[in-house]
Scaffold this active site. Structure first.
Site, short mmCIF file in Angstrom:
data_model
loop_
_atom_site.label_atom_id
_atom_site.label_comp_id
_atom_site.label_asym_id
_atom_site.label_seq_id
_atom_site.Cartn_x
_atom_site.Cartn_y
_atom_site.Cartn_z
N ARG A 27 -32.34 16.17 -7.23
CA ARG A 27 -32.47 17.63 -7.40
C ARG A 27 -32.31 18.02 -8.88
O ARG A 27 -33.09 18.81 -9.41
CB ARG A 27 -31.44 18.37 -6.54
CG ARG A 27 -31.71 18.25 -5.04
CD ARG A 27 -30.59 18.83 -4.22
NE ARG A 27 -29.32 18.17 -4.53
CZ ARG A 27 -28.15 18.47 -3.97
NH1 ARG A 27 -28.08 19.46 -3.09
NH2 ARG A 27 -27.06 17.83 -4.28
N ASN A 45 -31.97 19.58 -0.66
CA ASN A 45 -31.90 18.44 0.25
C ASN A 45 -32.24 18.92 1.64
O ASN A 45 -31.78 19.97 2.09
CB ASN A 45 -30.49 17.84 0.24
CG ASN A 45 -30.23 16.97 -0.98
OD1 ASN A 45 -31.17 16.55 -1.66
ND2 ASN A 45 -28.97 16.69 -1.24
#
Ligand code: MN
Length: 257
Positions: A27, A45
């Site tokens: 990320r 996620n």
């Protein structure tokens, strides 16, 4: 760049990235690459070990980010990227979603008038709204929320008699900032979307400012998601403090009810 000067995104894509992609800095690496490319959107996620990305911007920049997703950061092992063309949504930031931005608390407060104080941690203070009827998990319930002065984080744990009334910690937890506009600008512009992870309040909510001035008025609304409970009234169903288990009436010796 001011919002009015920002050109509308020409392209947008949603991508699902599968493989060993969680717990490897995916990320943060996507966020850095997105900022280099000047694209907007978010990365989060997914529930099954995947990473989900929304990206929008210039056609070549969106394509470049999709190329990046096929490799990811060095520790990632990408098995596949499934991109899907979607409509641009007008994002003004690239954000990591699904991560707490801070804490929230709702304190039931019997003062001159009975209300619930919703407080969200933003830049080291608790931004606060007095909600006369309290929050609701019913998306059809639009609850008046009057903006009140910021409080210190230290006040979040306060519970006890106060003046002729008292305060209980009715709910607490962490929250995620959402929406297309970065916080705190979203609050300044009068539309803020967030996700609560409390003991009673969960899922997406929106605060929409309806009247400006010295005591700005907002509406607090539950968003439609898996945590929504149509027809429910959570403040009646769950009146107790999440700290002591006592109701406000018990705490103040039944002076209030
Ligand atoms: Mn209050």
């Amino acid at each position: 760049m001011s919002p009015s000067a920002r050109p509308k995104a020409a392209a947008a894509a949603r991508a699902t990235v599968r493989g060993r992609v969680q717990g490897v800095g995916f990320r943060d690496a996507t966020l850095r690459r997105a900022r280099e490319l000047g694209v907007m959107g978010w990365v989060r996620n997914g529930p099954d070990g995947e990473v989900l990305v929304h990206v929008e911007g210039d056609v070549p920049a969106v394509a470049e980010l999709l190329v990046f997703l096929h490799d990811g950061p060095p520790a990632a092992v990408v098995d596949g990227v499934e991109p899907e063309t979607v409509k641009p949504e007008g994002h003004e930031q690239f954000a990591v979603r699904g991560v707490p931005a801070g804490v929230f608390v709702v304190q039931e407060h019997q003062a001159t008038a009975h209300h619930y104080d919703l407080r969200l941690e933003v830049d080291g203070v608790m931004r606060s709204w007095a909600v006369p009827k309290g929050p609701s998990l019913d998306p059809a319930a639009k609850r008046l929320a009057v903006q009140v002065p910021d409080h210190a984080l230290a006040h979040n744990t306060f519970e006890g008699p106060l003046g002729d009334g008292g305060v209980i910690v009715w709910d607490r937890g962490t929250y995620e900032q959402g929406g297309r506009v970065p916080w705190p600008e979203a609050l300044d512009r009068g539309h803020a979307v967030f996700v609560l992870h409390g003991e009673k309040l969960r899922g997406g909510f929106a605060l929409q400012r309806t009247r400006d001035g010295p005591k700005p008025q907002w509406l607090l609304v539950k968003r439609r998601d898996q945590e929504a409970r149509s027809g429910s009234d959570v403040v009646t169903e769950r009146p107790e403090s999440v700290v002591s288990g006592a109701t406000l009436a018990e705490l103040t010796g039944d002076q209030v009810g």
